[in-house]
Design a protein around this motif. Sequence first.
Motif, PDB file in Angstrom:
ATOM      1  N   GLU A   1       0.352 -12.942  14.680  1.00  0.00           N
ATOM      2  CA  GLU A   1      -0.221 -11.920  15.558  1.00  0.00           C
ATOM      3  C   GLU A   1      -0.869 -10.805  14.748  1.00  0.00           C
ATOM      4  O   GLU A   1      -0.778 -10.781  13.512  1.00  0.00           O
ATOM      5  N   SER A   2      -1.512  -9.885  15.438  1.00  0.00           N
ATOM      6  CA  SER A   2      -2.228  -8.793  14.785  1.00  0.00           C
ATOM      7  C   SER A   2      -1.285  -7.991  13.888  1.00  0.00           C
ATOM      8  O   SER A   2      -0.167  -7.672  14.284  1.00  0.00           O
ATOM      9  N   GLY A   3      -1.714  -7.715  12.651  1.00  0.00           N
ATOM     10  CA  GLY A   3      -0.903  -6.928  11.732  1.00  0.00           C
ATOM     11  C   GLY A   3       0.071  -7.742  10.909  1.00  0.00           C
ATOM     12  O   GLY A   3       0.846  -7.189  10.121  1.00  0.00           O
ATOM     13  N   SER A   4       0.052  -9.089  11.044  1.00  0.00           N
ATOM     14  CA  SER A   4       1.032  -9.902  10.318  1.00  0.00           C
ATOM     15  C   SER A   4       0.658 -10.106   8.850  1.00  0.00           C
ATOM     16  O   SER A   4       1.440 -10.663   8.083  1.00  0.00           O
TER      17      SER A   4
ATOM     18  N   VAL B   1       3.795   0.504   2.490  1.00  0.00           N
ATOM     19  CA  VAL B   1       3.578  -0.539   3.497  1.00  0.00           C
ATOM     20  C   VAL B   1       3.576  -1.891   2.786  1.00  0.00           C
ATOM     21  O   VAL B   1       2.683  -2.189   2.002  1.00  0.00           O
TER      22      VAL B   1
ATOM     23  N   LYS C   1      -2.585 -11.370   7.651  1.00  0.00           N
ATOM     24  CA  LYS C   1      -3.538 -12.458   7.382  1.00  0.00           C
ATOM     25  C   LYS C   1      -4.730 -11.969   6.555  1.00  0.00           C
ATOM     26  O   LYS C   1      -5.082 -12.560   5.541  1.00  0.00           O
ATOM     27  N   SER C   2      -5.347 -10.881   7.022  1.00  0.00           N
ATOM     28  CA  SER C   2      -6.533 -10.385   6.290  1.00  0.00           C
ATOM     29  C   SER C   2      -6.149  -9.847   4.921  1.00  0.00           C
ATOM     30  O   SER C   2      -6.861 -10.079   3.937  1.00  0.00           O
ATOM     31  N   VAL C   3      -5.019  -9.138   4.843  1.00  0.00           N
ATOM     32  CA  VAL C   3      -4.596  -8.595   3.540  1.00  0.00           C
ATOM     33  C   VAL C   3      -4.359  -9.734   2.554  1.00  0.00           C
ATOM     34  O   VAL C   3      -4.750  -9.657   1.390  1.00  0.00           O
TER      35      VAL C   3
ATOM     36  N   HIS D   1      -5.799 -15.960  15.057  1.00  0.00           N
ATOM     37  CA  HIS D   1      -4.580 -15.844  15.847  1.00  0.00           C
ATOM     38  C   HIS D   1      -4.624 -16.840  16.994  1.00  0.00           C
ATOM     39  O   HIS D   1      -3.778 -16.829  17.883  1.00  0.00           O
TER      40      HIS D   1
ATOM     41  N   PHE E   1       0.848  -1.195   0.000  1.00  0.00           N
ATOM     42  CA  PHE E   1       0.000   0.000   0.000  1.00  0.00           C
ATOM     43  C   PHE E   1       0.876   1.236   0.000  1.00  0.00           C
ATOM     44  O   PHE E   1       1.793   1.329   0.823  1.00  0.00           O
TER      45      PHE E   1
ATOM     46  N   GLN F   1     -13.921 -10.732   8.698  1.00  0.00           N
ATOM     47  CA  GLN F   1     -13.546 -10.658  10.106  1.00  0.00           C
ATOM     48  C   GLN F   1     -14.647 -10.012  10.949  1.00  0.00           C
ATOM     49  O   GLN F   1     -14.862 -10.381  12.083  1.00  0.00           O
TER      50      GLN F   1
ATOM     51  N   THR G   1       1.320   4.801   1.138  1.00  0.00           N
ATOM     52  CA  THR G   1       0.740   5.687   2.152  1.00  0.00           C
ATOM     53  C   THR G   1       1.631   6.917   2.274  1.00  0.00           C
ATOM     54  O   THR G   1       2.778   6.903   1.810  1.00  0.00           O
TER      55      THR G   1
ATOM     56  N   ALA H   1       2.613  -5.029   3.240  1.00  0.00           N
ATOM     57  CA  ALA H   1       1.784  -5.791   4.187  1.00  0.00           C
ATOM     58  C   ALA H   1       1.960  -7.291   3.999  1.00  0.00           C
ATOM     59  O   ALA H   1       1.925  -8.060   4.955  1.00  0.00           O
TER      60      ALA H   1
ATOM     61  N   LEU I   1       6.729  -2.481   8.618  1.00  0.00           N
ATOM     62  CA  LEU I   1       6.431  -2.961   7.266  1.00  0.00           C
ATOM     63  C   LEU I   1       6.828  -1.923   6.228  1.00  0.00           C
ATOM     64  O   LEU I   1       6.746  -2.157   5.035  1.00  0.00           O
TER      65      LEU I   1
ATOM     66  N   GLU J   1     -11.096 -15.139  10.927  1.00  0.00           N
ATOM     67  CA  GLU J   1     -11.475 -15.076  12.343  1.00  0.00           C
ATOM     68  C   GLU J   1     -12.978 -15.276  12.530  1.00  0.00           C
ATOM     69  O   GLU J   1     -13.643 -14.449  13.141  1.00  0.00           O
TER      70      GLU J   1
HETATM   71  N1  LIG Z   1      -5.375  -0.058   3.158  1.00  0.00           N
HETATM   72  C1  LIG Z   1      -4.249  -0.130   3.843  1.00  0.00           C
HETATM   73  N2  LIG Z   1      -3.319   0.846   3.790  1.00  0.00           N
HETATM   74  C2  LIG Z   1      -2.163   0.768   4.488  1.00  0.00           C
HETATM   75  N3  LIG Z   1      -1.835  -0.258   5.295  1.00  0.00           N
HETATM   76  C3  LIG Z   1      -2.720  -1.267   5.402  1.00  0.00           C
HETATM   77  C4  LIG Z   1      -3.964  -1.265   4.698  1.00  0.00           C
HETATM   78  N4  LIG Z   1      -4.623  -2.407   4.992  1.00  0.00           N
HETATM   79  C5  LIG Z   1      -3.830  -3.084   5.856  1.00  0.00           C
HETATM   80  N5  LIG Z   1      -2.685  -2.408   6.098  1.00  0.00           N
HETATM   81  C6  LIG Z   1      -1.585  -2.823   6.975  1.00  0.00           C
HETATM   82  O1  LIG Z   1      -1.192  -4.120   6.614  1.00  0.00           O
HETATM   83  C7  LIG Z   1      -0.771  -4.853   7.764  1.00  0.00           C
HETATM   84  C8  LIG Z   1      -1.436  -6.183   7.781  1.00  0.00           C
HETATM   85  O2  LIG Z   1      -2.809  -5.999   8.089  1.00  0.00           O
HETATM   86  P1  LIG Z   1      -3.832  -7.201   8.226  1.00  0.00           P
HETATM   87  O3  LIG Z   1      -5.183  -6.599   8.373  1.00  0.00           O
HETATM   88  O4  LIG Z   1      -3.648  -8.177   7.124  1.00  0.00           O
HETATM   89  O5  LIG Z   1      -3.380  -7.880   9.589  1.00  0.00           O
HETATM   90  P2  LIG Z   1      -3.989  -9.176  10.277  1.00  0.00           P
HETATM   91  O6  LIG Z   1      -2.907 -10.204  10.326  1.00  0.00           O
HETATM   92  O7  LIG Z   1      -5.256  -9.561   9.606  1.00  0.00           O
HETATM   93  O8  LIG Z   1      -4.242  -8.645  11.757  1.00  0.00           O
HETATM   94  P3  LIG Z   1      -5.485  -8.924  12.768  1.00  0.00           P
HETATM   95  O9  LIG Z   1      -5.115 -10.205  13.500  1.00  0.00           O
HETATM   96  O10 LIG Z   1      -5.452  -7.754  13.681  1.00  0.00           O
HETATM   97  O11 LIG Z   1      -6.741  -9.038  11.976  1.00  0.00           O
HETATM   98  C9  LIG Z   1      -1.063  -3.968   8.967  1.00  0.00           C
HETATM   99  O12 LIG Z   1       0.119  -3.353   9.375  1.00  0.00           O
HETATM  100  C10 LIG Z   1      -2.029  -2.952   8.423  1.00  0.00           C
HETATM  101  O13 LIG Z   1      -1.902  -1.730   9.094  1.00  0.00           O
END
Ligand SMILES: Nc1ncnc2c1ncn2[C@@H]1O[C@H](COP(=O)(O)OP(=O)(O)OP(=O)(O)O)[C@@H](O)[C@H]1O
Length: 332
Positions: free
Chosen positions: A42-45, A21, A47-49, A211, A14, A95, A16, A23, A277, A178
């Motif tokens: 963990e959070s931010g690793s 970033v 997974k959702s992206v 997680h 991404f 999620q 920014t 991700a 990141l 999740e």
């Molecule tokens: N649109 C975006 N612009 C910039 N950064 C983004 C964007 N979407 C996600 N990120 C960053 O990408 C990283 C991964 O986010 P992601 O949502 O995949 O984490 P996750 O593993 O699903 O965490 P969680 O367990 O909290 O759901 C994070 O640092 C998040 O801030």
Amino acid sequence: MAPLLEVEDLKVAFDTPRGTVRAVDGISFSVEAGRTLGLVGESGSGKSVTSLAVMGLHRGAAVTGSIRLHGQELNGLGEKELGTVRGRRAAMIFQDPLSSLHPFYTVGEQIAEHYRVHFKANRKAGRARAVEMLAEVGIPEPARRVDEYPHQFSGGMRQRVMIAMALACEPDLLIADEPTTALDVTVQAQILDLIARIQQERGLGVVMITHDLGVVARVAHEVLVMYGGRAAEQAPVDRLFAQPAHPYTRGLLDSLPRLDDTDDAPLRAIPGSPPSLIAPAPGCSFAPRCARTTAASAEEHARCLAERPVLGPLAPGHQAACHLPLVPEGVL
Ligand SMILES: Nc1ncnc2c1ncn2[C@@H]1O[C@H](COP(=O)(O)OP(=O)(O)OP(=O)(O)O)[C@@H](O)[C@H]1O
Ligand SMILES: [Mg+2]
């Protein structure tokens, strides 16, 4: 036979104001029909992206790498073609169920929406399909509840509605992000059993994002452990729990609550914070938090900080990206 889903060197970045970033930075995995891949970290690793990119829902992100479903490349497909894939062949449970259920439409209308488009069904057939799906996910009195609105459902029941929505078009692949996090353990177990039953009946391939390693132990066949947008370790589930090779995986396992824990025992979290990141350090991104790096010789320590580890094989299906794996390479 080709796997149902094959993801190769997936990168999602991404732009920014603070910089790019990264991700997701080079993730590869595959999912066979009837199997479940657990995606943990963990959070931010990332997974959702990762899962949003697989579904082509990565708004505004730069996505590179290959995403093949039944051998068909999805990365680069237009919105119209992706629309056909989504819902029909691949579906996702998001999620946050409240944000993905519309408050103004009945659950029946929402479950039937994709079904009607993909199967060119009329309103009556759509409603009948919604009733059928609500029954399949174990919602009592489905013929009455089909006309109710999301706020009339409890959290666990809303999750069931989400599953009904995802499965109404009989997809081959389900990505569940999740799906049980906000639920109490009894409802969580019911939802996981439900997904497992439907998987057995239909040979569904599942990516289960969580997680919670307890959930992984329960449902996954293979596991991908993500750290800072990269794969730390990949292994068959029994192997991962019995012989984790990456110190980060070990840390996650150690943070699991134990049966002999007293209620006031402190939660064992891994000390330290997630890696940047935007400006990743040159070496292993886990090194600043890694007890093995700290305890290593000066030479090994320097290597962890300077050289990024790549995924290396430890046993069939088992790989870790670590200079100092807990299972020495080549020994097994
Ligand atoms: N649109 C975006 N612009 C910039 N950064 C983004 C964007 N979407 C996600 N990120 C960053 O990408 C990283 C991964 O986010 P992601 O949502 O995949 O984490 P996750 O593993 O699903 O965490 P969680 O367990 O909290 O759901 C994070 O640092 C998040 O801030
Ligand atoms: Mg997430």
